[in-house]
Write an enzyme that holds these catalytic residues in place. Structure first.
Site, mmCIF file in Angstrom:
data_model
loop_
_atom_site.group_PDB
_atom_site.id
_atom_site.type_symbol
_atom_site.label_atom_id
_atom_site.label_comp_id
_atom_site.label_asym_id
_atom_site.label_seq_id
_atom_site.Cartn_x
_atom_site.Cartn_y
_atom_site.Cartn_z
ATOM 1 N N TYR A 109 -7.473 -5.408 9.712
ATOM 2 C CA TYR A 109 -7.148 -5.799 8.414
ATOM 3 C C TYR A 109 -7.365 -7.238 8.116
ATOM 4 O O TYR A 109 -7.917 -7.619 7.054
ATOM 5 C CB TYR A 109 -5.674 -5.362 8.021
ATOM 6 C CG TYR A 109 -5.362 -5.503 6.593
ATOM 7 C CD1 TYR A 109 -5.720 -4.612 5.619
ATOM 8 C CD2 TYR A 109 -4.331 -6.497 6.284
ATOM 9 C CE1 TYR A 109 -5.225 -4.918 4.334
ATOM 10 C CE2 TYR A 109 -4.048 -6.591 4.888
ATOM 11 C CZ TYR A 109 -4.648 -5.787 3.687
ATOM 12 O OH TYR A 109 -4.052 -6.134 2.354
ATOM 13 N N TYR A 161 1.087 -1.188 0.047
ATOM 14 C CA TYR A 161 0.014 -0.069 0.001
ATOM 15 C C TYR A 161 0.872 1.173 0.096
ATOM 16 O O TYR A 161 1.717 1.273 1.151
ATOM 17 C CB TYR A 161 -0.969 0.049 1.260
ATOM 18 C CG TYR A 161 -1.987 -0.813 1.209
ATOM 19 C CD1 TYR A 161 -1.653 -2.410 1.513
ATOM 20 C CD2 TYR A 161 -3.418 -0.819 1.167
ATOM 21 C CE1 TYR A 161 -2.752 -3.238 1.430
ATOM 22 C CE2 TYR A 161 -4.210 -1.590 1.183
ATOM 23 C CZ TYR A 161 -4.035 -2.931 1.239
ATOM 24 O OH TYR A 161 -4.916 -3.793 1.282
ATOM 25 N N LYS A 220 -12.668 -4.840 2.588
ATOM 26 C CA LYS A 220 -13.505 -5.444 3.346
ATOM 27 C C LYS A 220 -14.978 -5.894 2.674
ATOM 28 O O LYS A 220 -15.636 -6.684 3.188
ATOM 29 C CB LYS A 220 -14.241 -4.338 4.386
ATOM 30 C CG LYS A 220 -12.929 -4.206 5.430
ATOM 31 C CD LYS A 220 -12.855 -5.293 6.525
ATOM 32 C CE LYS A 220 -11.657 -4.996 7.309
ATOM 33 N NZ LYS A 220 -10.398 -6.170 7.076
ATOM 34 N N PRO A 266 -12.379 0.482 -1.443
ATOM 35 C CA PRO A 266 -11.860 -0.945 -1.447
ATOM 36 C C PRO A 266 -10.325 -0.952 -0.597
ATOM 37 O O PRO A 266 -9.830 -2.150 -0.516
ATOM 38 C CB PRO A 266 -11.550 -1.119 -2.874
ATOM 39 C CG PRO A 266 -11.852 0.195 -3.753
ATOM 40 C CD PRO A 266 -12.586 0.846 -2.666
HETATM 41 P P1 RFL Z 1 -22.032 -8.924 -5.730
HETATM 42 O O1 RFL Z 1 -20.797 -9.539 -5.848
HETATM 43 O O2 RFL Z 1 -22.390 -7.583 -6.465
HETATM 44 O O3 RFL Z 1 -23.303 -9.857 -6.343
HETATM 45 C C1 RFL Z 1 -24.432 -9.503 -6.568
HETATM 46 C C2 RFL Z 1 -25.351 -10.352 -7.694
HETATM 47 O O4 RFL Z 1 -26.547 -10.231 -8.034
HETATM 48 C C3 RFL Z 1 -27.024 -10.025 -9.225
HETATM 49 N N1 RFL Z 1 -28.030 -9.139 -9.347
HETATM 50 C C4 RFL Z 1 -29.162 -9.801 -9.580
HETATM 51 N N2 RFL Z 1 -29.848 -11.078 -9.648
HETATM 52 C C5 RFL Z 1 -30.964 -11.160 -9.624
HETATM 53 N N3 RFL Z 1 -31.927 -10.244 -10.066
HETATM 54 C C6 RFL Z 1 -31.627 -8.891 -10.032
HETATM 55 N N4 RFL Z 1 -32.359 -7.695 -10.142
HETATM 56 C C7 RFL Z 1 -30.235 -8.572 -9.928
HETATM 57 N N5 RFL Z 1 -29.296 -7.615 -9.627
HETATM 58 C C8 RFL Z 1 -28.100 -7.975 -9.425
HETATM 59 C C9 RFL Z 1 -25.521 -9.415 -9.716
HETATM 60 O O5 RFL Z 1 -25.440 -9.716 -11.371
HETATM 61 C C10 RFL Z 1 -24.683 -10.257 -9.003
HETATM 62 O O6 RFL Z 1 -24.202 -11.549 -9.584
HETATM 63 O O7 RFL Z 1 -22.523 -8.745 -4.118
HETATM 64 P P2 RFL Z 1 -22.325 -9.726 -2.983
HETATM 65 O O8 RFL Z 1 -22.742 -11.002 -3.063
HETATM 66 O O9 RFL Z 1 -22.979 -8.580 -1.862
HETATM 67 O O10 RFL Z 1 -20.708 -9.321 -2.791
HETATM 68 C C11 RFL Z 1 -20.051 -8.213 -2.472
HETATM 69 C C12 RFL Z 1 -18.843 -8.256 -3.181
HETATM 70 O O11 RFL Z 1 -18.754 -8.415 -4.641
HETATM 71 C C13 RFL Z 1 -18.032 -6.670 -3.281
HETATM 72 O O12 RFL Z 1 -18.124 -6.137 -1.725
HETATM 73 C C14 RFL Z 1 -16.447 -6.605 -3.384
HETATM 74 O O13 RFL Z 1 -15.956 -7.096 -4.543
HETATM 75 C C15 RFL Z 1 -15.817 -5.544 -3.139
HETATM 76 N N6 RFL Z 1 -14.314 -5.448 -3.134
HETATM 77 C C16 RFL Z 1 -13.299 -6.166 -2.167
HETATM 78 N N7 RFL Z 1 -13.713 -6.780 -1.275
HETATM 79 C C17 RFL Z 1 -13.095 -7.467 -0.329
HETATM 80 O O14 RFL Z 1 -13.646 -7.988 0.766
HETATM 81 N N8 RFL Z 1 -11.639 -7.662 -0.690
HETATM 82 C C18 RFL Z 1 -10.940 -6.796 -1.708
HETATM 83 O O15 RFL Z 1 -9.748 -6.969 -1.822
HETATM 84 C C19 RFL Z 1 -11.954 -6.314 -2.362
HETATM 85 N N9 RFL Z 1 -11.707 -5.458 -3.611
HETATM 86 C C20 RFL Z 1 -13.636 -4.900 -4.259
HETATM 87 C C21 RFL Z 1 -12.340 -4.871 -4.397
HETATM 88 C C22 RFL Z 1 -14.549 -4.188 -5.281
HETATM 89 C C23 RFL Z 1 -14.093 -3.602 -6.220
HETATM 90 N N10 RFL Z 1 -14.708 -3.131 -7.184
HETATM 91 C C24 RFL Z 1 -14.738 -3.092 -8.480
HETATM 92 C C25 RFL Z 1 -16.116 -2.524 -6.834
HETATM 93 C C26 RFL Z 1 -11.761 -4.159 -5.461
HETATM 94 C C27 RFL Z 1 -12.532 -3.603 -6.625
HETATM 95 C C28 RFL Z 1 -11.880 -2.778 -7.488
HETATM 96 C C1 PHB Z 2 -6.708 -7.002 -4.602
HETATM 97 O O1 PHB Z 2 -7.876 -6.540 -5.717
HETATM 98 O O2 PHB Z 2 -6.256 -8.260 -4.698
HETATM 99 C C2 PHB Z 2 -7.007 -5.961 -3.584
HETATM 100 C C3 PHB Z 2 -7.891 -4.787 -3.527
HETATM 101 C C4 PHB Z 2 -7.831 -3.922 -2.246
HETATM 102 C C5 PHB Z 2 -7.286 -4.122 -1.217
HETATM 103 C C6 PHB Z 2 -6.498 -5.331 -1.434
HETATM 104 C C7 PHB Z 2 -6.397 -6.228 -2.299
HETATM 105 O O3 PHB Z 2 -7.364 -3.124 -0.328
#
Ligand code: RFL
Ligand code: PHB
Length: 388
Positions: free
Chosen positions: A382, A200, A294, A290
């Site tokens: 973390y 980081y 979490k 992000p």
């Molecule tokens: P999701 O993964 O968005 O899944 C929701 C699902 O619902 C579908 N959906 C529908 N289905 C039926 N009918 C409808 N009307 C619907 N509308 C939507 C969608 O297609 C989808 O399949 O939510 P969920 O399950 O709550 O999971 C949450 C996580 O996806 C999210 O919090 C993380 O990706 C966030 N995040 C990170 N979290 C971590 O714990 N560790 C990380 O390292 C981390 N890095 C990140 C991240 C998110 C990022 N972005 C792109 C937002 C890094 C990034 C860049």
């Molecule tokens: C990852 O995409 O690997 C990722 C994203 C956010 C973090 C840590 C790891 O804080």
């Protein structure tokens, strides 16, 4: 159609909930509006907290994660090029695992199909009804046919853009939110990460994060403008900034950029997470920036609590956990919000900061890398607090 728990959304929250319920002999149907291929290839999170990796193993989906995931017993924090290592093993004997969210989703989908559980893809026109009765309904279209699921409970696991949260009556929900004046430009690169652990990196020209998906694939992020157009970031400019923000004498190997995207940074919570027999879980109820990694972990924590509450209802005819579910989830949600906000404000340059803010921020960063108590506090949050 009839089931005990109707689950909207096949992300980490919905799929993990279905598996937890299955292990308790509770039936569910999952409906998802995207294709299987889409959800299994959507690149998002990568970091799994200590307890969450153990939980995935306990529910029988940890085999491939154990083989292919990368276990980290520490992390690096760089301040204007000076790299400091935080040793989670020595501080707390805790670890985190790097394993792509889409890999977790693949493992959960495979398990769901092996369990013989229903999982419908490409549904549309999803709506919910009769939420205040003990027979709530989900309506949708599948294969061109209108369908209805009658259930005992509905789990709204459909993410930030889903239909569950907007189905609450308008006067029920309170929204708490904060936008940040920047975003993250993220790339996936076919090249090894610059260090075994994540880095980081705070720099006076902006934040950068050096993470990975495997020993040969890097996931790299750069602080950019809030509504940045990726077209403003040709590959050469991305590498130039990644080299400059790394520091510590580390070398960054360049590789073919496999994916490029911009994520705006936001904190968001709705309260309560329940209306009648509809329960929100994961991103449908809250978003964190992000920086603290979490989001997916919170989604898992929500469904651990929700599955326990639903189990209490069926096995012990006890409504107490269900009634308290929203409160119990929100305690952890707010803790994660606080940590994610703190990590975000400490690591980024804010366009409107005063010279005082900047000096204070640098002092905060130096404290974290020089005080064992401060490192322990960061490491504890973390790597993930245990679930109560
Ligand atoms: P999701 O993964 O968005 O899944 C929701 C699902 O619902 C579908 N959906 C529908 N289905 C039926 N009918 C409808 N009307 C619907 N509308 C939507 C969608 O297609 C989808 O399949 O939510 P969920 O399950 O709550 O999971 C949450 C996580 O996806 C999210 O919090 C993380 O990706 C966030 N995040 C990170 N979290 C971590 O714990 N560790 C990380 O390292 C981390 N890095 C990140 C991240 C998110 C990022 N972005 C792109 C937002 C890094 C990034 C860049
Ligand atoms: C990852 O995409 O690997 C990722 C994203 C956010 C973090 C840590 C790891 O804080």
């Amino acid at each position: 159609m009839r089931t005990q728990v109707g689950i909207i959304g096949a992300g980490p929250a919905g799929l993990a909930l279905a598996r937890m319920l299955h292990l308790q002999g509770i039936s569910s149907i999952i409906i998802e509006n995207r294709t299987r291929d889409y959800i299994e290839n959507r690149i998002r999170a990568g970091l799994i907290e200590h307890w969450a990796a153990d939980m995935l193993t306990d529910i029988g989906v940890g085999e491939r994660m154990k083989r292919e995931g990368m276990v980290h017993w520490g992390t690096n924090i760089a301040i204007n090029g000076e790299i400091h290592h935080l040793d989670f093993k020595a501080l707390l004997n805790k670890r985190i695992t790097i394993y792509g969210q889409q890999e977790v989703v693949k493992d959960l989908v495979e398990r769901r199909l092996a369990d013989g559980g229903e999982l419908l893809f490409e549904v549309s026109d999803v709506s919910v009804d009769d939420l205040k009765t003990d027979k709530p309904k989900i309506r949708f279209t599948h294969d061109g046919q209108p369908k209805e699921i009658e259930c005992d409970f509905i789990a709204g696991c459909d993410g930030y853009h889903g239909i569950s949260r907007p189905s609450f009556p308008a006067d029920i929900l309170t929204v708490y939110e904060r936008d940040y004046p920047f975003g993250w430009l993220g790339i996936l690169s076919d090249s090894p990460p610059p260090d075994h652990d994540l880095i980081y990196s705070y720099t006076d020209e902006g934040f950068a994060l050096y993470t990975m998906r495997s020993p040969t694939v890097s996931r790299l992020y750069l602080q950019c403008d809030h509504d940045e157009d990726v077209a403003n970031w040709p590959d050469a400019k991305i590498w130039e900034h990644l080299h400059r923000r790394l520091g510590g004498g580390r070398k960054l190997q360049e590789g073919k950029i496999l994916q490029k995207s911009v994520t705006a940074m936001r904190s968001f919570v709705v309260e309560p997470m329940q209306y009648g027999r509809l329960f929100l879980a994961g991103d449908s109820a809250h978003i964190v920036p992000p920086t603290g990694a979490k989001g997916m972990n919170l989604a898992f924590a929500d469904v651990v609590k929700l599955s326990r509450a639903i189990e209490g209802f069926y096995k012990k005819q006890n409504n107490e956990l269900l009634e308290n579910n929203s409160k119990a989830c929100l305690r952890r949600v707010w803790n994660a919000q606080r940590f994610s906000w703190w990590m975000t404000q400490i690591m980024h340059r804010f366009p409107d900061e005063t010279p005082f803010d900047h000096r204070r921020q640098l002092s905060d960063l130096r404290y974290i890398v020089s005080s064992e108590a401060a490192m322990k506090s960061l490491a504890e949050q973390y790597t993930g607090l245990p679930i109560d």
